[in-house]
Design an enzyme around this catalytic site. Sequence first.
Site, PDB file in Angstrom:
ATOM      1  N   ARG A   1       0.856  -1.184   0.000  1.00  0.00           N
ATOM      2  CA  ARG A   1       0.000   0.000   0.000  1.00  0.00           C
ATOM      3  C   ARG A   1       0.890   1.231   0.000  1.00  0.00           C
ATOM      4  NH1 ARG A   1      -2.634   3.193   4.543  1.00  0.00           N
ATOM      5  NH2 ARG A   1      -4.149   4.523   3.461  1.00  0.00           N
TER       6      ARG A   1
ATOM      7  N   HIS B   1      -2.784  11.076   0.200  1.00  0.00           N
ATOM      8  CA  HIS B   1      -2.337  10.856   1.576  1.00  0.00           C
ATOM      9  C   HIS B   1      -1.692  12.152   2.057  1.00  0.00           C
ATOM     10  CE1 HIS B   1      -1.206   7.517   4.598  1.00  0.00           C
ATOM     11  NE2 HIS B   1      -0.897   8.655   5.172  1.00  0.00           N
TER      12      HIS B   1
ATOM     13  N   GLU C   1      -7.861   8.865   5.277  1.00  0.00           N
ATOM     14  CA  GLU C   1      -8.263   9.519   6.519  1.00  0.00           C
ATOM     15  C   GLU C   1      -8.748  10.965   6.360  1.00  0.00           C
ATOM     16  OE1 GLU C   1      -4.944   9.004   9.177  1.00  0.00           O
ATOM     17  OE2 GLU C   1      -5.462   6.908   9.479  1.00  0.00           O
TER      18      GLU C   1
ATOM     19  N   ASN D   1      -8.152   2.178   9.267  1.00  0.00           N
ATOM     20  CA  ASN D   1      -6.881   2.366   9.972  1.00  0.00           C
ATOM     21  C   ASN D   1      -7.188   2.382  11.460  1.00  0.00           C
ATOM     22  OD1 ASN D   1      -5.806   2.654   7.453  1.00  0.00           O
ATOM     23  ND2 ASN D   1      -5.276   4.833   7.644  1.00  0.00           N
TER      24      ASN D   1
ATOM     25  N   TYR E   1      -5.511   2.104  15.436  1.00  0.00           N
ATOM     26  CA  TYR E   1      -4.315   2.160  16.285  1.00  0.00           C
ATOM     27  C   TYR E   1      -4.622   1.958  17.751  1.00  0.00           C
ATOM     28  CZ  TYR E   1      -1.562   3.584  12.288  1.00  0.00           C
ATOM     29  OH  TYR E   1      -0.940   3.600  11.064  1.00  0.00           O
TER      30      TYR E   1
ATOM     31  N   GLU F   1      -4.147   0.156   7.860  1.00  0.00           N
ATOM     32  CA  GLU F   1      -3.039   0.537   8.749  1.00  0.00           C
ATOM     33  C   GLU F   1      -3.280  -0.002  10.151  1.00  0.00           C
ATOM     34  OE1 GLU F   1      -1.928   4.702   8.950  1.00  0.00           O
ATOM     35  OE2 GLU F   1      -2.301   4.931   6.805  1.00  0.00           O
TER      36      GLU F   1
HETATM   37  O1  PGI Z   1       0.718   8.067  13.071  1.00  0.00           O
HETATM   38  C1  PGI Z   1       1.013   6.886  12.389  1.00  0.00           C
HETATM   39  C2  PGI Z   1       0.264   6.855  11.058  1.00  0.00           C
HETATM   40  C3  PGI Z   1       0.767   7.906  10.055  1.00  0.00           C
HETATM   41  O2  PGI Z   1       2.165   7.784   9.870  1.00  0.00           O
HETATM   42  C4  PGI Z   1       0.007   7.680   8.727  1.00  0.00           C
HETATM   43  O3  PGI Z   1       0.497   8.511   7.682  1.00  0.00           O
HETATM   44  C5  PGI Z   1      -1.471   7.988   8.917  1.00  0.00           C
HETATM   45  O4  PGI Z   1      -2.275   7.401   7.891  1.00  0.00           O
HETATM   46  C6  PGI Z   1      -1.948   7.567  10.286  1.00  0.00           C
HETATM   47  N1  PGI Z   1      -3.198   7.698  10.772  1.00  0.00           N
HETATM   48  C7  PGI Z   1      -3.183   7.343  12.078  1.00  0.00           C
HETATM   49  C8  PGI Z   1      -4.344   7.408  12.990  1.00  0.00           C
HETATM   50  C9  PGI Z   1      -4.949   8.841  12.933  1.00  0.00           C
HETATM   51  C10 PGI Z   1      -3.997   9.874  13.450  1.00  0.00           C
HETATM   52  C11 PGI Z   1      -2.942  10.304  12.656  1.00  0.00           C
HETATM   53  C12 PGI Z   1      -2.067  11.292  13.124  1.00  0.00           C
HETATM   54  C13 PGI Z   1      -2.256  11.849  14.374  1.00  0.00           C
HETATM   55  C14 PGI Z   1      -3.310  11.401  15.168  1.00  0.00           C
HETATM   56  C15 PGI Z   1      -4.179  10.408  14.695  1.00  0.00           C
HETATM   57  C16 PGI Z   1      -1.901   6.966  12.396  1.00  0.00           C
HETATM   58  N2  PGI Z   1      -1.174   7.094  11.274  1.00  0.00           N
END
Ligand code: PGI
Length: 442
Positions: free
Chosen positions: A80, A124, A169, A295, A297, A348
């Site tokens: 991706r 992105h 996102e 995505n 986390y 993600e």
């Molecule tokens: O933060 C880790 C990754 C980024 O490196 C990716 O580019 C991005 O798609 C992504 N999204 C998220 C969850 C949403 C988020 C992003 C940044 C800051 C807070 C929440 C985490 N991440």
Amino acid sequence: MTIITRKDFPEYFTFGVATSSYQIEGATSADGRGPSIWDTFCREPGRISDGSSGDVACDHYHRWEEDLELISSLGVQAYRFSVAWPRVQPTGSGDINPLGLDFYERLVDGMLERGLDPYLTLYHWDLPQPLQDVGGWANRDTAYHFAEYARAVAERLGERVKSYATLNEPWCSSILSYQIGEHAPGLRNRKLALAAAHHLLLGHGEAVKVLREVVPGAAIGTVLNLNAITPATSSEQDAAAARFEDGAFNRWFLDPLLRGEYPADVWEAYGDDVPQVQPDDLETIRQPIDFLGVNYYSRSVVSADGQQQRPSDSSYTDMGWEVYPQGLSDLLLRLKADYTLPPIYITENGAAYKDTLEGSAVHDAERVAYLQTHLAEVASAVRQGVKVNGYFAWSLMDNFEWAHGYSKRFGLVYVDYGDQQRILKDSALWYRGLAGAKVPEL
Ligand SMILES: OC[C@@H]1[C@@H](O)[C@H](O)[C@@H](O)c2[nH]c(CCc3ccccc3)c[n+]21
């Protein structure tokens, strides 16, 4: 700890790794690339914690063949990646830069030569700066410019690309960027943020129409960051706060895309800040998609007083995000219960930890545990009937982590930014064992 193996997943399940253009490519002035809002944002003092930018990043623009070899060595089936709009269309409208498209054609052909399925994201976050100069996503015209950019990419790459995601996102590209101000363009205006969110969704819909016409055989979808949202206590105030957060964070995007409507309770609460919606907008936005990228986390624990809760019996990543694997299966089951869904990809999932290089090894046991426990929850959701077709680890390699610069490492592969060496962490070795395993005879 639930140890998972390849047989915990369906035969068709796709394992991959994910990156994005601004975070890994570097070469921000090469071959006609124009400036993006992140090039501008990084030059504004105080915006990036370590004062860095994506000017060099992982130098992927020049090292792309080595990096495709690296991806292939991980035994994954898919990669991706995202296309930088400012490489393809330096001002965001009008002239197309053939050298920009040449790069992505080399990259896609390189994937296909190595048996990797290309999963392309059109946007992105690296919006061409000239579009921001006239309002960016808060300007409705950007939605139409985005669809024309999508046309240029699809006409060049065609159905060599298996999967086209329009956006990564939209919550981040609008609320985090125009209201909270943590991301480019760094504004703090909720009305502009909600206009940007609407125009991102509209741009998604306009791009889907174009992609259906240009690459009818490709899978077309979009990617949302979604959280499992839990009230801090059983009080009615906290339950109400959690419902509102779910409406403002998850449903503000899920409902237009999958139901063709904004959540009424949140819409009411926004008062005069609500976006201007034209009569056909929601029909455009809600067009059928072939997949939804999720995505995930961490979860959000919400209390009425707005204090972010940090349950003391949990562990936290280097981003300060709670490690809460169950939130992923909770989220997937909730999506299945509440929406009529296309197949889902976990586009993600991953974690930042303080990695230390020991010779030519990085023993990132916490990241291995994070991936194992979250993949176990994906397997559980699949067993419970959620149609999940694949999982992409964030990220292939350490890269530019937005407002945190290079201070946060999410990679399965360690990057020594001094000499651009790539070094497989233990998590890469572990992931190879899972992703690269032969599918057991059924
Ligand atoms: O933060 C880790 C990754 C980024 O490196 C990716 O580019 C991005 O798609 C992504 N999204 C998220 C969850 C949403 C988020 C992003 C940044 C800051 C807070 C929440 C985490 N991440």
